[in-house]
Design a protein around this motif. Structure first.
Motif, PDB file in Angstrom:
ATOM      1  N   ARG A 154      10.631   4.035   3.706  1.00 38.01           N
ATOM      2  CA  ARG A 154       9.493   4.935   3.523  1.00 38.01           C
ATOM      3  C   ARG A 154       8.419   4.325   2.633  1.00 38.01           C
ATOM      4  N   ASN A 155       8.780   3.266   1.933  1.00 43.56           N
ATOM      5  CA  ASN A 155       7.835   2.587   1.029  1.00 43.56           C
ATOM      6  C   ASN A 155       8.159   1.100   1.088  1.00 43.56           C
ATOM      7  N   ILE A 156       7.598   0.418   2.081  1.00 46.79           N
ATOM      8  CA  ILE A 156       7.994  -0.952   2.410  1.00 46.79           C
ATOM      9  C   ILE A 156       7.018  -1.957   1.815  1.00 46.79           C
ATOM     10  N   LEU A 157       7.581  -3.012   1.255  1.00 46.26           N
ATOM     11  CA  LEU A 157       6.806  -4.153   0.754  1.00 46.26           C
ATOM     12  C   LEU A 157       7.014  -5.337   1.685  1.00 46.26           C
ATOM     13  N   VAL A 158       5.925  -5.916   2.159  1.00 51.36           N
ATOM     14  CA  VAL A 158       5.992  -7.113   3.007  1.00 51.36           C
ATOM     15  C   VAL A 158       5.624  -8.331   2.169  1.00 51.36           C
ATOM     16  N   HIS A 184       4.642   3.229   6.982  1.00 56.07           N
ATOM     17  CA  HIS A 184       5.503   3.051   5.810  1.00 56.07           C
ATOM     18  C   HIS A 184       5.388   1.671   5.171  1.00 56.07           C
ATOM     19  N   ILE A 185       4.650   0.756   5.792  1.00 53.75           N
ATOM     20  CA  ILE A 185       4.352  -0.528   5.156  1.00 53.75           C
ATOM     21  C   ILE A 185       3.153  -0.293   4.250  1.00 53.75           C
ATOM     22  N   LYS A 186       3.406  -0.324   2.930  1.00 55.30           N
ATOM     23  CA  LYS A 186       2.379   0.099   1.983  1.00 55.30           C
ATOM     24  C   LYS A 186       1.932  -0.993   1.011  1.00 55.30           C
ATOM     25  N   HIS A 187       2.669  -2.100   0.954  1.00 50.31           N
ATOM     26  CA  HIS A 187       2.342  -3.170   0.013  1.00 50.31           C
ATOM     27  C   HIS A 187       2.539  -4.512   0.713  1.00 50.31           C
ATOM     28  N   TRP A 188       1.770  -5.502   0.258  1.00 45.49           N
ATOM     29  CA  TRP A 188       1.830  -6.838   0.865  1.00 45.49           C
ATOM     30  C   TRP A 188       1.566  -7.872  -0.216  1.00 45.49           C
ATOM     31  N   ILE A 189       2.468  -8.839  -0.330  1.00 50.81           N
ATOM     32  CA  ILE A 189       2.295  -9.965  -1.251  1.00 50.81           C
ATOM     33  C   ILE A 189       1.993 -11.203  -0.412  1.00 50.81           C
ATOM     34  N   THR A 190       0.898 -11.896  -0.744  1.00 51.04           N
ATOM     35  CA  THR A 190       0.541 -13.069   0.057  1.00 51.04           C
ATOM     36  C   THR A 190      -0.186 -14.116  -0.774  1.00 51.04           C
ATOM     37  N   ASP A 191      -0.309 -15.309  -0.204  1.00 55.82           N
ATOM     38  CA  ASP A 191      -0.923 -16.455  -0.886  1.00 55.82           C
ATOM     39  C   ASP A 191      -2.425 -16.291  -1.040  1.00 55.82           C
ATOM     40  N   ALA A 233     -11.744  -6.148   5.273  1.00 54.95           N
ATOM     41  CA  ALA A 233     -12.211  -5.859   6.632  1.00 54.95           C
ATOM     42  C   ALA A 233     -11.058  -5.583   7.584  1.00 54.95           C
ATOM     43  N   ASN A 234      -9.861  -6.044   7.194  1.00 55.63           N
ATOM     44  CA  ASN A 234      -8.687  -5.877   8.054  1.00 55.63           C
ATOM     45  C   ASN A 234      -7.659  -4.914   7.468  1.00 55.63           C
ATOM     46  N   GLY A 235      -8.122  -4.074   6.534  1.00 54.34           N
ATOM     47  CA  GLY A 235      -7.289  -2.962   6.093  1.00 54.34           C
ATOM     48  C   GLY A 235      -6.537  -3.124   4.798  1.00 54.34           C
ATOM     49  N   TRP A 236      -6.799  -4.220   4.044  1.00 52.62           N
ATOM     50  CA  TRP A 236      -6.043  -4.458   2.821  1.00 52.62           C
ATOM     51  C   TRP A 236      -6.981  -4.853   1.679  1.00 52.62           C
ATOM     52  N   GLN A 237      -6.738  -4.300   0.513  1.00 56.82           N
ATOM     53  CA  GLN A 237      -7.529  -4.653  -0.659  1.00 56.82           C
ATOM     54  C   GLN A 237      -6.615  -5.094  -1.798  1.00 56.82           C
ATOM     55  N   ILE A 238      -7.167  -5.837  -2.728  1.00 59.18           N
ATOM     56  CA  ILE A 238      -6.385  -6.373  -3.844  1.00 59.18           C
ATOM     57  C   ILE A 238      -5.985  -5.263  -4.799  1.00 59.18           C
ATOM     58  N   ASP A 239      -4.687  -5.159  -5.048  1.00 56.82           N
ATOM     59  CA  ASP A 239      -4.169  -4.266  -6.076  1.00 56.82           C
ATOM     60  C   ASP A 239      -3.979  -5.033  -7.379  1.00 56.82           C
ATOM     61  N   ASP A 240      -3.540  -6.292  -7.240  1.00 59.84           N
ATOM     62  CA  ASP A 240      -3.364  -7.160  -8.405  1.00 59.84           C
ATOM     63  C   ASP A 240      -3.399  -8.609  -7.940  1.00 59.84           C
ATOM     64  N   MET A 241      -3.998  -9.472  -8.752  1.00 60.33           N
ATOM     65  CA  MET A 241      -4.038 -10.906  -8.444  1.00 60.33           C
ATOM     66  C   MET A 241      -3.523 -11.682  -9.650  1.00 60.33           C
ATOM     67  N   LEU A 284      -1.133  -9.090  -4.751  1.00 59.05           N
ATOM     68  CA  LEU A 284      -0.443  -7.876  -4.320  1.00 59.05           C
ATOM     69  C   LEU A 284      -1.512  -6.994  -3.697  1.00 59.05           C
ATOM     70  N   LEU A 285      -1.371  -6.734  -2.412  1.00 59.62           N
ATOM     71  CA  LEU A 285      -2.356  -5.955  -1.674  1.00 59.62           C
ATOM     72  C   LEU A 285      -1.856  -4.548  -1.408  1.00 59.62           C
ATOM     73  N   LYS A 286      -2.803  -3.629  -1.324  1.00 59.52           N
ATOM     74  CA  LYS A 286      -2.510  -2.263  -0.896  1.00 59.52           C
ATOM     75  C   LYS A 286      -3.518  -1.898   0.188  1.00 59.52           C
ATOM     76  N   LYS A 287      -3.233  -0.842   0.915  1.00 61.58           N
ATOM     77  CA  LYS A 287      -4.103  -0.464   2.011  1.00 61.58           C
ATOM     78  C   LYS A 287      -5.445   0.031   1.484  1.00 61.58           C
ATOM     79  N   GLY A 288      -6.525  -0.398   2.118  1.00 67.24           N
ATOM     80  CA  GLY A 288      -7.863  -0.006   1.714  1.00 67.24           C
ATOM     81  C   GLY A 288      -8.887  -0.986   2.213  1.00 67.24           C
ATOM     82  N   HIS A 289     -10.150  -0.676   1.998  1.00 72.00           N
ATOM     83  CA  HIS A 289     -11.225  -1.501   2.511  1.00 72.00           C
ATOM     84  C   HIS A 289     -12.210  -1.926   1.422  1.00 72.00           C
TER      85      HIS A 289
END
Length: 295
Positions: A154-158, A184-191, A233-241, A284-289
């Motif tokens: 219900r609260n998935i991190l990718v 339910h994919i709500k967080h994303w960690i990426t390079d 532009a593709n649905g993800w904004q920075i939550d933390d860098m 660390l990204l979260k959904k947003g624009h």
């Protein structure tokens, strides 16, 4: 030749070697004993062939540390499932302090999944671990996979560690949109790699070694804020860098340099060092624009 990168999946052995080196340090930022078991002599050969081992060891150790902290903090905040896309030889399900019923899912090419299943058959993960074979570059397979994974928590991190740089802009945009569409994919960690980093390393030894079989492709633009704009532009904004150079400084692991460069760094103004400290990191990204500025 065994010491060369023949496919992008070979990079897993290369970077895991540096986790094994960090594990052997008395002041290690983390312990990854299974890394040595997985990489064997292959990882050492690839590292020597690729070059700049000192800089790579510094960067890979801090990258691992940053992601470890992100994941544990996210779980404390309510994340109930981690999906590691392009998991490579990652061993976090074995070495992190996780509850036995926590769900961790790894996705990668069949050769990596088979290798890990066999190599770690006698090692018990700390949580509930599943491995899935999928080529994420195949649109239909990726969409079907993400649709099924969205039902697993219900609260998935990718996590996409060391994946995005090897994809085209179009492929990253497609992946980002696919992820953002899931309930339910709500967080994303990426390079994150800055334009300064890409320019600085474009003719470097590592890029030259990778160019034939595993080239860096993702480049959202020459302005530092093109990166956050691309993801927004593709649905993800920075939550933390968290920038590797800045985190390293906090931990007493400053930019690797020879004695002359270290002496010069002592007297350099911080604004001169900032582009180097912020060359790369993890977001660390979260959904947003909203395009959060990195300036």
């Amino acid at each position: 030749m065994a010491e060369q990168i023949a496919h992008v999946s070979d990079t897993a052995f290369w970077v895991a070697w540096y986790r094994w080196l960090e594990t052997q340090r008395k002041d290690a930022l983390f312990r990854d004993p299974l890394a040595g078991k997985l990489v064997g002599d292959r990882g050492r050969q690839l590292a020597r062939h690729m070059g700049i081992e000192r800089a790579m060891a510094w960067s890979m150790s801090l990258r691992t540390y940053i992601i470890d902290r992100y994941i544990l903090e996210a779980i404390s905040g309510g994340v109930d499932c981690v999906v590691n896309l392009g998991a490579g030889l990652d061993t976090r399900p074995y070495r992190l302090d996780l509850q036995s019923d926590f769900l961790w899912i790894e996705v990668d090419f069949s050769n990596i999944v088979t290798f890990k299943d066999e190599a770690l058959a006698n090692d018990k993960p700390a949580c509930h671990l599943e491995r899935i074979v999928c080529d994420l570059s195949q649109d239909d397979a990726r969409k079907a996979l993400l649709a099924s994974l969205d039902k697993r928590g219900r609260n998935i991190l990718v996590l996409t560690e060391g994946v995005i740089p090897y994809l085209t802009n179009e492929a990253v945009a497609a992946l980002a949109k696919n992820l953002s569409e899931k309930t339910h994919i709500k967080h994303w960690i990426t390079d994150y790699f800055s334009p300064f980093f890409l320019g600085l390393t474009s003719r470097g030894v590592i890029v030259k070694q990778l160019q034939k079989n595993a080239p860096f492709q993702f480049n959202p633009g020459d302005d530092p804020d093109d990166w956050p704009r691309f993801f927004a532009a593709n649905g993800w904004q920075i939550d933390d860098m968290r920038f590797i150079g800045e985190e390293g400084r906090k931990l007493g692991r400053d930019l690797p340099a020879n004695w002359l460069m270290r002496a010069m760094m002592r007297f350099a103004k911080e604004e001169r060092l900032r582009p180097y400290r912020r060359m790369n990191g993890y977001a660390l990204l979260k959904k947003g624009h909203d395009a959060v500025s990195l300036g």
